[in-house]
Design an enzyme around this catalytic site. Structure first.
Site, PDB file in Angstrom:
ATOM      1  N   ASP A 164     -10.477  -2.199  -8.486  1.00 44.84           N
ATOM      2  CA  ASP A 164      -9.693  -1.584  -7.588  1.00 44.84           C
ATOM      3  C   ASP A 164      -8.895  -2.958  -6.641  1.00 44.84           C
ATOM      4  O   ASP A 164      -9.588  -3.929  -6.350  1.00 44.84           O
ATOM      5  CB  ASP A 164     -10.469  -0.947  -6.452  1.00 44.84           C
ATOM      6  N   GLU A 182      -5.858  -2.503 -11.164  1.00 45.64           N
ATOM      7  CA  GLU A 182      -5.103  -1.608 -10.205  1.00 45.64           C
ATOM      8  C   GLU A 182      -4.320  -2.599  -9.240  1.00 45.64           C
ATOM      9  O   GLU A 182      -5.008  -3.033  -8.173  1.00 45.64           O
ATOM     10  CB  GLU A 182      -5.863  -0.969  -9.389  1.00 45.64           C
TER      11      GLU A 182
HETATM   12  C1  GLC Z   1      -6.759   1.415  -3.959  1.00 43.98           C
HETATM   13  C2  GLC Z   1      -6.954   2.825  -4.147  1.00 43.98           C
HETATM   14  C3  GLC Z   1      -6.802   3.377  -2.708  1.00 43.98           C
HETATM   15  C4  GLC Z   1      -7.472   2.798  -1.671  1.00 43.98           C
HETATM   16  C5  GLC Z   1      -7.228   1.363  -1.685  1.00 43.98           C
HETATM   17  C6  GLC Z   1      -8.252   0.799  -0.670  1.00 43.98           C
HETATM   18  O1  GLC Z   1      -5.486   1.054  -3.813  1.00 43.98           O
HETATM   19  O2  GLC Z   1      -6.369   3.303  -5.183  1.00 43.98           O
HETATM   20  O3  GLC Z   1      -6.915   4.995  -2.827  1.00 43.98           O
HETATM   21  O4  GLC Z   1      -7.064   3.409  -0.464  1.00 43.98           O
HETATM   22  O5  GLC Z   1      -7.672   0.652  -3.090  1.00 43.98           O
HETATM   23  O6  GLC Z   1      -9.431   0.713  -1.406  1.00 43.98           O
HETATM   24  C1  GLC Z   2      -3.044  -0.238  -3.034  1.00 43.98           C
HETATM   25  C2  GLC Z   2      -1.448  -0.817  -3.065  1.00 43.98           C
HETATM   26  C3  GLC Z   2      -0.649  -0.002  -2.303  1.00 43.98           C
HETATM   27  C4  GLC Z   2      -1.231   1.379  -2.441  1.00 43.98           C
HETATM   28  C5  GLC Z   2      -2.512   1.283  -1.514  1.00 43.98           C
HETATM   29  C6  GLC Z   2      -3.251   2.692  -1.388  1.00 43.98           C
HETATM   30  O1  GLC Z   2      -3.844  -1.143  -3.166  1.00 43.98           O
HETATM   31  O2  GLC Z   2      -1.294  -2.117  -2.878  1.00 43.98           O
HETATM   32  O3  GLC Z   2       0.514  -0.043  -2.596  1.00 43.98           O
HETATM   33  O4  GLC Z   2      -0.207   2.322  -1.899  1.00 43.98           O
HETATM   34  O5  GLC Z   2      -3.269   0.534  -1.947  1.00 43.98           O
HETATM   35  O6  GLC Z   2      -2.530   3.633  -0.605  1.00 43.98           O
END
Ligand code: GLC
Ligand code: GLC
Length: 650
Positions: free
Chosen positions: A284, A326
């Protein structure tokens, strides 16, 4: 020089380890450690070479790799060996994924077992179970604020349930994807608790500051991720009497990878879940791993070095396990998370194709494929042994992350065009049937993202309310069109759990105090099994979507040209409403599929002259695989109906 240094250090470490581990079958471990150690040592040295405890940390890292290898089950070790031989196994077209919450789709991990027939009916064979680890009940960010990295949230089940589920899935040839939240922990994690109590060792696990001096300098260049819900990047912790870096929510403390102990802890956690039977780990927020004053603290070179190191270490202990990056960042940055080189500087095998996702949404709103064509053309090349995760919707908001240059070249002012898209998808634009919600509105930058379920964003909710048959048709076609693209583009398609039955937005989250401020929950609803039953009833919306997707998935799996071996060619066509590309089978170049999609609401012609030069004969038309119909050529053109696509074979 370093090679000698690393070899002699390896010998020393192995001599130390030997006594301890002699009784275990370590042949493969030793081979892999030998093969990867030079890289591991070099990277570790680049990151932590200046520290007086460098060698102890290095030893501790190798001990961790060995300890987790010793624990690795024989069946998993066997699968590692098989995957090492068949190393391109995940590039096959046979994989089709779905992301779901085990408590919203089913009744926890045990309940999920009984829901597998639904997934198998559709053809899903890669299952991303959204975060399942222990989190505080309120401040959990949907599972991304982890309190204990080794314990399953008791509301979902127990750790053994995951082991059992993994074994069940393995028998059915379904891959299991689990999250490892590498960038931050909950403020209730044991490390954070100890830091709060004043333990220096654990304060060093985070970015902790006595006053605002350094945080203020960081803030000069760091963007805000949740400007509405959690503005700024630092939070004052009353108990600790210090500021702590919190890039996401104020209760998510960023881990400090300048400290090698943090990296080693995380490797241990990654291998722990690899040993529980995960085939793929979704890492993540990887773009955020390294913070540096004066930078945006995203996509830093060191973040890439860390990922290379994680990969090399996983390669030693659990080589069959893949990583998903991600990294929802600019188009040119995303592909860098595959690494620079498939052997020497590998990072993650799979990455979210956030660029393609946002381009598809652009085509839906503009009803043409101008920017989509440009954006696809500019997608950076990816490495061998790397593949995209192609998706239409996921649990997060939609960020309009295409490149400004491509927007300009398509004739748009990037800022105004994004405004238009936000207006369109939030239903403000005149005539738009979309029902999205603005997310993360940032008045300082003008940036806004969009929440909403696929069906509500493409106008199904509005159409059903108005009982407008034509609009219902258009919405269903759009859903299928978008899926037709992610299933054929090249990469692993990842569906989102409610989308195959046309799940609409749900306002239920507004009743929950802990969720109401975060409208991403509008598209994270409880799966409606009564609605899902309607997929068996011809004529229903559910049946129309589900049965078409099911057929497309089955076809994808049979179509070897859809495997991802750098075998997509985008065709330049003069009709701006169309996206046209062909896919060819590397083994048998006669197996070619022409994908032609029309994003417009009128039928559109595709002139076939150009296609002949690509080896399509088109004397009397072609066959569309999805509808099994003959598509005639008339006036030297094929006509593609509104909001439709063909998968054409000669
Ligand atoms: C990732 C997840 C998102 C979360 C963020 C912080 O982007 O997909 O749902 O809010 O990380 O953990
Ligand atoms: C993710 C992304 C951002 C996304 C968020 C979760 O890591 O960087 O674009 O919208 O976290 O909402």
């Amino acid at each position: 020089m370093y090679e000698q240094v690393s070899h002699s250090m390896l010998n020393e470490i192995l001599a130390e380890l030997k006594a301890e581990v002699e009784s275990h079958q370590l042949r493969h471990f030793y081979t892999r450690l030998g093969a990867n150690f030079y890289a591991i040592h070099s990277l570790f040295r680049l990151l932590y070479g200046d520290r007086p405890d460098f060698k102890e940390q290095m030893v501790s890292l190798v001990e961790t790799l060995a300890a987790r290898y010793i624990e690795r089950e024989p069946s998993l070790r066997k699968s590692d060996l098989a995957r090492e031989k068949d190393y391109n196994w995940f590039l096959s077209q046979k994989w089709v994924g779905m992301a779901l919450y085990c408590d919203r789709f089913a009744d926890g991990l045990k309940g999920l077992r009984s829901r597998l027939p639904y997934l198998q009916d559709l053809g899903i064979n890669m299952l991303h179970i959204m975060p399942i680890l222990d989190c505080p009940p309120g401040n959990s960010d949907g599972g991304y604020a982890v309190r204990d990295f080794r314990r399953v949230n008791s509301r979902y089940g127990a750790t053994e349930d995951i082991v059992e589920l993994a074994a069940t899935l393995r028998k059915r040839d379904i891959l299991l994807v689990l999250d490892v939240v590498v960038n931050h922990t909950s403020n209730e994690h044991e490390w954070a608790q100890k830091a709060r109590k004043g333990e220096k060792k654990y304060q060093d696990y985070y970015y902790v500051f006595d006053n605002r001096d350094i945080p203020d300098i960081y803030e000069e260049t760091m963007p805000e991720i949740f400007p509405v819900n959690s503005p700024g990047n630092f939070t004052w912790d009353e108990e600790m009497g210090k500021w702590v870096m919190t890039v996401f929510n104020s209760y998510q403390w960023d881990l400090n990878y300048h400290n090698p102990a943090v990296l080693i802890e995380m490797i241990d956690i990654i291998l722990f879940w690899a040993n529980k039977g995960a085939d793929i780990l979704r890492l993540d927020a990887v773009a955020f791993l390294w913070k540096k004053i004066g930078s945006t603290c995203q996509n830093e070179r060191e973040a890439h070095l860390l990922l290379q190191l994680l990969k090399d270490c996983c390669q030693v202990t659990a080589p069959g396990v893949l990583f998903i990056a991600e990294a929802i960042v600019a188009p040119g940055e995303i592909a860098k998370y595959f690494g620079e080189d498939a052997i020497n500087a590998k990072e993650c095998e799979i990455a979210y194709n956030a660029t393609f996702m946002s381009l598809l949404w652009d085509a839906v709103a503009t009803k043409n494929a101008l920017l989509l064509n440009r954006g696809v053309r500019s997608l950076p090349d990816k490495l061998e042994r790397a593949t995209w995760l192609n998706y239409v919707r996921c649990h997060d908001d939609i960020g309009l992350g295409f490149s400004d240059d491509d927007a300009r070249l398509s004739g748009y002012d990037p800022f105004r065009h994004r405004r238009f898209l936000v207006d369109y998808f939030t239903g403000k634009f005149p005539g738009s049937p979309a029902r999205g919600l603005p997310f993360g509105d940032n008045p300082k930058t003008g940036d806004t993202r969009i929440s909403g379920s696929l069906a509500s964003l493409v106008g199904l909710e509005t159409a059903l309310e108005r009982n407008d048959k034509e609009a219902i048709d258009a919405a269903i076609k759009t859903i299928l069109l978008m899926h037709g693209m992610i299933l054929s583009f090249g990469g692993i398609p990842l569906l989102y759990y409610g989308d195959a039955i046309g799940t609409l937005n749900s306002a239920a989250y507004l009743e929950d105090q802990t969720k109401r401020h975060d409208n991403r929950w509008v598209h994270r609803s409880h799966f409606d099994w009564v609605k899902a039953e309607k997929r068996h009833q011809p004529g229903t919306v559910e049946h129309r979507i589900f049965s078409a997707l099911k057929r497309m998935i089955a076809l994808r799996k049979e179509t070897t040209a859809f495997a991802d071996f750098d075998n997509r060619q985008l065709l330049a066509v003069d009709n701006p409403n169309l996206l046209v590309f062909f896919r060819s089978d590397q083994q048998n170049c006669r197996n070619k599929i022409l994908v032609a999609a029309n994003f417009n609401i009128e039928p559109q012609s595709l002139h076939v002259g150009a296609l002949r030069s690509y080896g399509f004969f088109l004397q009397d038309g072609m066959k569309d695989l999805c509808s099994c119909t003959h598509i005639p050529v008339g006036n030297d053109a094929i006509v593609i109906p509104p909001l439709s696509f063909y998968w054409l074979a000669d």
